[in-house]
Design a protein around this motif. Structure first.
Motif, PDB file in Angstrom:
ATOM      1  N   UNK B 103       0.833  -1.205   0.000  1.00 20.50           N
ATOM      2  CA  UNK B 103       0.000   0.000   0.000  1.00 20.50           C
ATOM      3  C   UNK B 103       0.868   1.256   0.000  1.00 20.50           C
ATOM      4  N   UNK B 104       1.959   1.224   0.771  1.00 20.45           N
ATOM      5  CA  UNK B 104       2.749   2.445   0.951  1.00 20.45           C
ATOM      6  C   UNK B 104       4.003   2.466   0.085  1.00 20.45           C
ATOM      7  N   UNK B 105       4.077   1.583  -0.902  1.00 19.36           N
ATOM      8  CA  UNK B 105       5.253   1.554  -1.769  1.00 19.36           C
ATOM      9  C   UNK B 105       5.115   2.657  -2.822  1.00 19.36           C
ATOM     10  N   UNK B 106       6.014   3.634  -2.771  1.00 22.34           N
ATOM     11  CA  UNK B 106       5.931   4.762  -3.703  1.00 22.34           C
ATOM     12  C   UNK B 106       6.484   4.414  -5.070  1.00 22.34           C
ATOM     13  N   UNK B 107       7.457   3.545  -5.122  1.00 17.79           N
ATOM     14  CA  UNK B 107       8.113   3.239  -6.400  1.00 17.79           C
ATOM     15  C   UNK B 107       8.239   1.726  -6.552  1.00 17.79           C
ATOM     16  N   UNK B 108       7.100   1.050  -6.659  1.00 13.95           N
ATOM     17  CA  UNK B 108       7.175  -0.412  -6.741  1.00 13.95           C
ATOM     18  C   UNK B 108       7.886  -0.823  -8.020  1.00 13.95           C
ATOM     19  N   UNK B 109       8.672  -1.883  -7.902  1.00 14.61           N
ATOM     20  CA  UNK B 109       9.257  -2.451  -9.110  1.00 14.61           C
ATOM     21  C   UNK B 109       8.701  -3.847  -9.285  1.00 14.61           C
ATOM     22  N   UNK B 110       8.187  -4.102 -10.458  1.00 10.87           N
ATOM     23  CA  UNK B 110       7.631  -5.439 -10.721  1.00 10.87           C
ATOM     24  C   UNK B 110       8.745  -6.463 -10.562  1.00 10.87           C
ATOM     25  N   UNK B 111       8.452  -7.600  -9.926  1.00 13.63           N
ATOM     26  CA  UNK B 111       9.459  -8.653  -9.820  1.00 13.63           C
ATOM     27  C   UNK B 111       9.967  -9.022 -11.214  1.00 13.63           C
ATOM     28  N   UNK B 112      11.218  -9.449 -11.280  1.00 14.59           N
ATOM     29  CA  UNK B 112      11.794  -9.832 -12.565  1.00 14.59           C
ATOM     30  C   UNK B 112      11.633 -11.338 -12.800  1.00 14.59           C
ATOM     31  N   UNK B 113      11.427 -12.087 -11.741  1.00 17.62           N
ATOM     32  CA  UNK B 113      11.468 -13.555 -11.862  1.00 17.62           C
ATOM     33  C   UNK B 113      10.059 -14.145 -11.776  1.00 17.62           C
ATOM     34  N   UNK B 114       9.408 -14.178 -12.932  1.00 17.31           N
ATOM     35  CA  UNK B 114       8.050 -14.720 -12.991  1.00 17.31           C
ATOM     36  C   UNK B 114       8.079 -16.186 -13.384  1.00 17.31           C
ATOM     37  N   UNK B 115       7.113 -16.918 -12.903  1.00 26.91           N
ATOM     38  CA  UNK B 115       6.958 -18.293 -13.368  1.00 26.91           C
ATOM     39  C   UNK B 115       5.493 -18.574 -13.680  1.00 26.91           C
ATOM     40  N   UNK B 116       5.336 -19.597 -14.485  1.00 26.57           N
ATOM     41  CA  UNK B 116       4.006 -20.003 -14.920  1.00 26.57           C
ATOM     42  C   UNK B 116       3.788 -21.422 -14.417  1.00 26.57           C
ATOM     43  N   UNK B 117       2.624 -21.659 -13.833  1.00 23.51           N
ATOM     44  CA  UNK B 117       2.281 -23.004 -13.358  1.00 23.51           C
ATOM     45  C   UNK B 117       1.136 -23.529 -14.210  1.00 23.51           C
ATOM     46  N   UNK B 118       1.255 -24.769 -14.657  1.00 19.62           N
ATOM     47  CA  UNK B 118       0.286 -25.346 -15.587  1.00 19.62           C
ATOM     48  C   UNK B 118      -0.256 -26.649 -15.006  1.00 19.62           C
ATOM     49  N   UNK B 119      -1.574 -26.713 -14.900  1.00 23.18           N
ATOM     50  CA  UNK B 119      -2.216 -27.921 -14.389  1.00 23.18           C
ATOM     51  C   UNK B 119      -2.722 -28.750 -15.554  1.00 23.18           C
ATOM     52  N   UNK B 120      -2.817 -30.051 -15.324  1.00 23.92           N
ATOM     53  CA  UNK B 120      -3.328 -30.920 -16.380  1.00 23.92           C
ATOM     54  C   UNK B 120      -4.518 -31.744 -15.895  1.00 23.92           C
ATOM     55  N   UNK B 121      -4.388 -32.325 -14.720  1.00 21.09           N
ATOM     56  CA  UNK B 121      -5.430 -33.227 -14.237  1.00 21.09           C
ATOM     57  C   UNK B 121      -6.141 -32.610 -13.027  1.00 21.09           C
ATOM     58  N   UNK B 122      -7.067 -33.365 -12.454  1.00 22.85           N
ATOM     59  CA  UNK B 122      -7.874 -32.849 -11.342  1.00 22.85           C
ATOM     60  C   UNK B 122      -6.998 -32.468 -10.148  1.00 22.85           C
ATOM     61  N   UNK B 123      -5.984 -33.273  -9.878  1.00 21.59           N
ATOM     62  CA  UNK B 123      -5.124 -32.979  -8.734  1.00 21.59           C
ATOM     63  C   UNK B 123      -4.368 -31.664  -8.962  1.00 21.59           C
ATOM     64  N   UNK B 124      -3.871 -31.472 -10.172  1.00 22.91           N
ATOM     65  CA  UNK B 124      -3.183 -30.218 -10.492  1.00 22.91           C
ATOM     66  C   UNK B 124      -4.114 -29.015 -10.431  1.00 22.91           C
ATOM     67  N   UNK B 125      -5.348 -29.209 -10.900  1.00 24.60           N
ATOM     68  CA  UNK B 125      -6.315 -28.105 -10.861  1.00 24.60           C
ATOM     69  C   UNK B 125      -6.594 -27.692  -9.421  1.00 24.60           C
ATOM     70  N   UNK B 126      -6.677 -28.676  -8.534  1.00 20.14           N
ATOM     71  CA  UNK B 126      -6.933 -28.370  -7.127  1.00 20.14           C
ATOM     72  C   UNK B 126      -5.743 -27.607  -6.524  1.00 20.14           C
ATOM     73  N   UNK B 127      -4.531 -28.046  -6.863  1.00 28.18           N
ATOM     74  CA  UNK B 127      -3.332 -27.345  -6.385  1.00 28.18           C
ATOM     75  C   UNK B 127      -3.351 -25.891  -6.855  1.00 28.18           C
ATOM     76  N   UNK B 128      -3.696 -25.706  -8.124  1.00 23.33           N
ATOM     77  CA  UNK B 128      -3.715 -24.365  -8.711  1.00 23.33           C
ATOM     78  C   UNK B 128      -4.771 -23.490  -8.036  1.00 23.33           C
ATOM     79  N   UNK B 129      -5.944 -24.050  -7.810  1.00 22.81           N
ATOM     80  CA  UNK B 129      -7.005 -23.269  -7.164  1.00 22.81           C
ATOM     81  C   UNK B 129      -6.595 -22.822  -5.762  1.00 22.81           C
ATOM     82  N   UNK B 130      -5.943 -23.727  -5.025  1.00 24.06           N
ATOM     83  CA  UNK B 130      -5.464 -23.357  -3.689  1.00 24.06           C
ATOM     84  C   UNK B 130      -4.497 -22.178  -3.766  1.00 24.06           C
TER      85      UNK B 130
END
Lengths: 267, 267
Positions: B103-130
């Motif tokens: 809230x009080x960050x005047x000059x936020x810098x977006x993180x440089x290290x992004x990752x993408x998580x990909x689900x395939x089955x029901x168990x992965x979808x549940x992990x992703x939703x959590x």
């Protein structure tokens, strides 16, 4: 070819043949790609028969396959005295040349620059399907494809990320290298080992025998190696024998160097 | 507060109030987070009323909200002579402290290290939703979430890529910053401009007036800035006024510095 092979050559041919997947036109494509891809290279009908018939393929099947390959624009045939000669068309040579670098690459290195394309709507899904059909993209899900190198043109409706893999779960390995592909690699490794154990080079094989064995090896190898791009190692499933297979393929091809086309015509 | 504001203060309060989304308990959370987050900091019921009532909020609504915040473990209340005093619990202070940096960050810098998580089955979808429910992950589709920093634990069923964006189409920007969020930013920018045009600092505001205005500004700002992580610039839609909003927020907060809590009790 009898069911129980008696000679070293029969044993090798029997091991390397894959009757379930041995389409004659496809074997001929492998044969020309390996032995007669250069412009001007040609093979007589009788040389072709001497190379192919030991695989248990009948002359009639060869005639039908040649007809089909002519109709599809891969081959042309001409009369030369009493026999016919066959050679690749420019189209056939181009098709062959396009895949040869991957077939004959002894030390492939997986590209370092992978990207992921993500579709969201119907238009994006259509773009993705076109890419999967026409290029080396790998499907990683209904809306996801991975590829290497530059982004393709006309994909503005896709979200694109430069990516490197962090965690590759089993489902993703299985999607990229499905079990039947892993099985095909293992079966080929076994066939190559059986053949190598016969030491074909030690038997002073005839030019025709060399051509038969090379064609079978290249044909089987082509049918597995072209089914997947060269991937970062973490994408291959446990027990992946791809590199072992490649080593055995080139050991055998080196032991059975290309015969001179002129010698294939003499017999 | 009358419908037509007559003083500079009324004009500012009217501009900054957001009656459609002004839950009293949430305003009080903003108030304590801004003015009385430190351990030991407390506010009397009458000071609270003086700060909140100018927003058009009735004493009964304040009492109900304080009751709810006590019940939810955010606040505690105690008698001090004839009046009650209110202060954040350790839980409330932790919750407040957790979001204050953003809230009080005047000059936020977006993180440089992004990752993408990909689900395939029901168990992965549940992990992703959590993950989407409990953390700063952004949904980019039914089976996809993007986040920054380390990979979360227990996500072995997800395919994970380190990523950097190459092409971000409109649908992805809209998914990350939906139109109602863009609209809320634009409305806040207008409100802040209206307030700034009144030059509140130039009117020698009372400590209570400062507290009222700070609470309104922080409350509105909190409700937009916490709805999305700091993203790489290419993810924001065209016409995104987030950075302008942030500049105006801190210009106004700087012009209206925190009043001493003791002065808020005198009046």
């Amino acid at each position: 070819m009898s069911d129980v092979p008696h000679t070293w050559f029969d044993t090798c041919v029997h091991a390397l043949s894959d009757p379930a997947h041995q389409r004659v036109w496809s074997v001929i494509v492998s044969l020309f790609g390996d032995l007669a891809q250069a412009p001007g290279a040609q093979l007589s009908g009788s040389a072709l028969s001497r190379i192919i018939m030991p695989m248990g393929i009948k002359p009639e099947a060869i005639r039908v396959a040649l007809h089909r390959l002519r109709k599809d624009g891969w081959l042309e045939s001409a009369r030369s005295g009493r026999t016919s000669v066959h050679y690749l068309t420019e189209f056939g040579r181009d098709q062959s040349a396009r895949v040869s670098p991957r077939i004959y690459d002894r030390t492939p290195r997986a590209p370092q620059d992978w990207h992921l394309l993500i579709a969201d709507d119907a238009s994006g899904m259509a773009t993705l399907e076109d890419l999967l059909l026409s290029t080396d993209y790998l499907s990683l899900g209904r809306t996801l494809a991975m590829g290497s190198g530059d982004l393709p043109p006309n994909c503005d409706d896709l979200l694109a990320f430069q990516v490197s893999a962090r965690t590759v779960p089993d489902w993703a390995r299985t999607r990229v290298c499905p079990p039947d592909l892993s099985d095909a690699y293992r079966a080929l490794l076994l066939a190559l080992d059986t053949c190598a154990a016969q030491d074909p080079a030690g038997h002073a094989p005839s030019p025709g025998q060399v051509a038969t064995l090379r064609t079978l090896i290249v044909h089987r190898w082509r049918r597995v190696v072209l089914r997947h791009p060269d991937l970062p190692p973490e994408f291959y499933p446990d027990g992946w024998v791809g590199p072992d297979c490649r080593d055995r393929v080139f050991d055998l091809l080196d032991a059975l160097p290309h015969p001179d086309l002129v010698l294939l015509e003499d017999c």
